[in-house]
Design an enzyme around this catalytic site. Structure first.
Site: not given
Ligand code: PLP
Lengths: 148, 416
Positions: B132, B209, B212, B235, B373
């Site tokens: 991401h 990270d 998910q 999430k 993203c």
């Molecule tokens: C794999 C992953 N990493 C990071 C993020 C970023 O999360 P946040 O926007 O809650 O900081 C997301 C969210 O879309 C994600 O799916």
């Protein structure tokens, strides 16, 4: 026809699809019509699909090319998404081939009236809002040029 | 509702669970909402909503600052959630749990603070091709600052990390490895334990990270031996605006603070400031207290339902949806890893994902369209974007059937 008259014509056209409050299928007919218009929009020559002519949306891309003919400002436009392209076709139909000053001053009321306002929301980020802005800017710029 | 893990759930139980989520009974464009955008953000059970409103109605005050009754009560409550999360992740100590704004904020914290201390010119940071943007850009920023380089682990056509390639990338210049536990776009569950094991053989720390993963499977940071683990509350059935960074104490102690302000200091004079200890060192300013309280309620909710059930239920939905979607002619799924979470990315042949999203929206079906993203990943597959349906335990087979008929409708409307 003036920009206003064309808008009224489109509103009239789309009113056929508003058959009652909760008729579930009115939206289908409306989108069918929109997609039909997308397919009817004359293809934009690939040579105009340049980086320069791209109006960037995050979700779909829009290309816009402007040129002048007999004092009027004309637009060629396209999009990679069909729904967006349908709306692009409508915008071209309304704004293309008018005096630059009329384009820059135009008040666009038809999108709201035909119930497609959500497509202009910035959160959609489909490039449409940016395209309209760009069309009006072209109007302003060509008008200035004529004045000079 | 409470579910004991060994009991097989009936559709009736699912309906009871759905009743916990008030928003799910909403109508969109006159049709019952079908919410299949859970990977973007899940909906909230009323237990979470109530916890937040109760906090503001009865318990609010600033934390760590007052001797008065309310401030101590709020502080206690806030710190109790920290302990709850320690247990949830099986961390060694609650000082290893830092509250942040979310996954993005957690990764930025590590990239910046770890980077300032440990990353020098020509060093390398390893990430994967499916990350991401939140797990790419913060590392690029620190690389720019320090003159370091990003190395990228490639993936195969199924969307799986190439472990041999990964192993080959590790070298004495590697300072940290940062990979996602589950890909938000492809659904791939990455072999993070093995990635950590291989990295640790060379004394390289690993950030996971977990944005998910946290809502879908049991995460044990001790068993994984992760050095950093990040996730977002929103999430995982909790409120927006709050997230977690787990970091091993030995790293957090060595890292400089990320931001300066109140709460993160022991003493301040204009000549010198002594920083507070963990975890306050990394929590400058008034934290999102109500958000933390809501996150605590979300963790309780997840624990009550239990990961045994969640995993079984979501796997069943994933399997069912995959089978049904593949029956649609011209539909291609992106991400076919053996080990996969409850998200499916796909395209209908020759149809722009945006158009599909617009038509599904008219039918009350919420999916995500676009690049999610993960633009480098889209580049890898040579596509501009996908349609993504992502599931939570409250989704049903009927909703998937509706999705399938919505896609047939979209095909009919949009096809050439
Ligand atoms: C794999 C992953 N990493 C990071 C993020 C970023 O999360 P946040 O926007 O809650 O900081 C997301 C969210 O879309 C994600 O799916």
């Amino acid at each position: 026809m003036s920009i206003e008259e064309i808008q009224n014509e489109i509103i009239e056209e789309f009113s056929m699809f508003d058959c009652g409050e909760d008729s579930g299928d009115s939206w289908t007919a409306k989108y069918e019509h929109l997609i039909e218009m997308a397919k009817e929009l004359p293809a934009m020559d690939e040579k105009f699909k340049t980086e320069e002519n791209i109006v960037r949306g995050c979700q779909s891309r829009v290309w816009l090319h402007a040129y002048q003919e007999k004092g009027n400002l004309k637009f060629l436009a396209d999009s990679d998404a069909l729904v967006t392209k349908g709306l692009v076709a409508l915008m071209v139909r309304v704004l293309s081939d008018h005096k630059p000053s009329d384009i820059s001053k135009a008040e666009l009321f038809f999108i709201e009236k035909i119930g497609l306002r959500e497509h202009l929301s910035p959160t959609r980020s489909n490039g449409l809002l940016a395209m309209i802005k760009q069309m009006k800017l072209y109007g302003l710029a060509f008008h200035q040029k004529q004045m000079d | 509702m409470q579910v004991s893990p060994s009991i097989k759930l009936t559709e009736n139980d699912i309906m009871k669970i759905r009743n916990d989520f008030p928003l799910l009974s909403q109508k969109v464009h006159g049709k019952p909402l079908i919410y299949l955008d859970n990977a973007s953000s899940s909906q909230k059970p009323k237990q979470v909503i109530d916890a937040i409103s109760n906090y503001y109605l009865n318990e609010h005050s600033n934390v760590h600052r007052g001797v008065h009754y309310l401030s101590s009560a709020a502080t206690e409550k806030y710190e109790a959630v920290r302990e709850k999360i320690r247990k949830f992740l099986n961390a060694a100590s609650s000082c290893e749990i830092i509250f942040t704004k979310g996954t993005t904020d957690s990764i930025n914290l590590v990239a910046s603070s770890f980077g300032k201390k440990f990353i020098q010119k020509n060093d390398e940071i390893i990430i994967s091709e499916m990350e991401h943007h939140s797990n790419i850009v913060p590392w690029q920023m620190i690389c720019d600052e320090r003159g370091a380089k990003i190395r990228v682990i490639p993936i195969n056509d199924n969307g799986e990390i190439l472990m041999d390639e990964f192993n080959n990338l590790l070298n004495e210049k590697t300072k940290i490895v940062a990979v996602s536990h589950i890909s938000n776009t492809l659904g791939t569950i990455n072999p993070v334990k093995e990635i950590i094991y291989l990295s640790h053989k060379r004394n390289i720390p690993v950030l996971i990270d977990g944005a998910q993963a946290i809502p879908h499977l049991k995460v044990d940071v001790k068993e994984l031996d992760a050095d950093f683990y990040c996730f977002s509350s929103h999430k995982a059935y909790g409120p927006t605006g709050v997230g977690v960074l787990f970091g091993k104490e030995k790293w957090l102690n060595e890292m400089p603070p990320y931001q300066g302000g109140g709460d993160m200091i022991k003493s301040v004079t204009f000549e010198k400031t002594i920083y507070n200890e963990l975890p306050q060192k990394f929590e400058a300013g008034t934290p999102p207290i109500a958000g933390v309280v809501g996150l605590g309620a979300a963790i309780d909710y997840i624990n009550n339902i239990g990961f045994d059930f969640i995993l079984e239920r979501e796997n069943e939905l994933l399997e069912y949806a995959t089978k049904k979607l593949l029956n649609i002619k011209g539909l291609k799924i992106y991400g076919n890893s053996k080990n996969k979470g409850a998200a499916i990315s796909f395209l209908l042949d020759g149809i722009h994902p945006y158009d599909v999203g617009v038509i599904l929206d008219q039918l009350g079906i919420a999916v995500r369209t676009g690049h999610h993203c993960t633009q480098p990943l889209m580049e890898r597959f040579r596509i501009a974007g996908t349609v993504r349906a992502s599931f939570a335990f409250y989704n049903t087979r009927e909703e998937i059937d509706q999705l399938v008929s919505g896609l047939e409708k979209a095909k009919k409307l949009l096809g050439n």
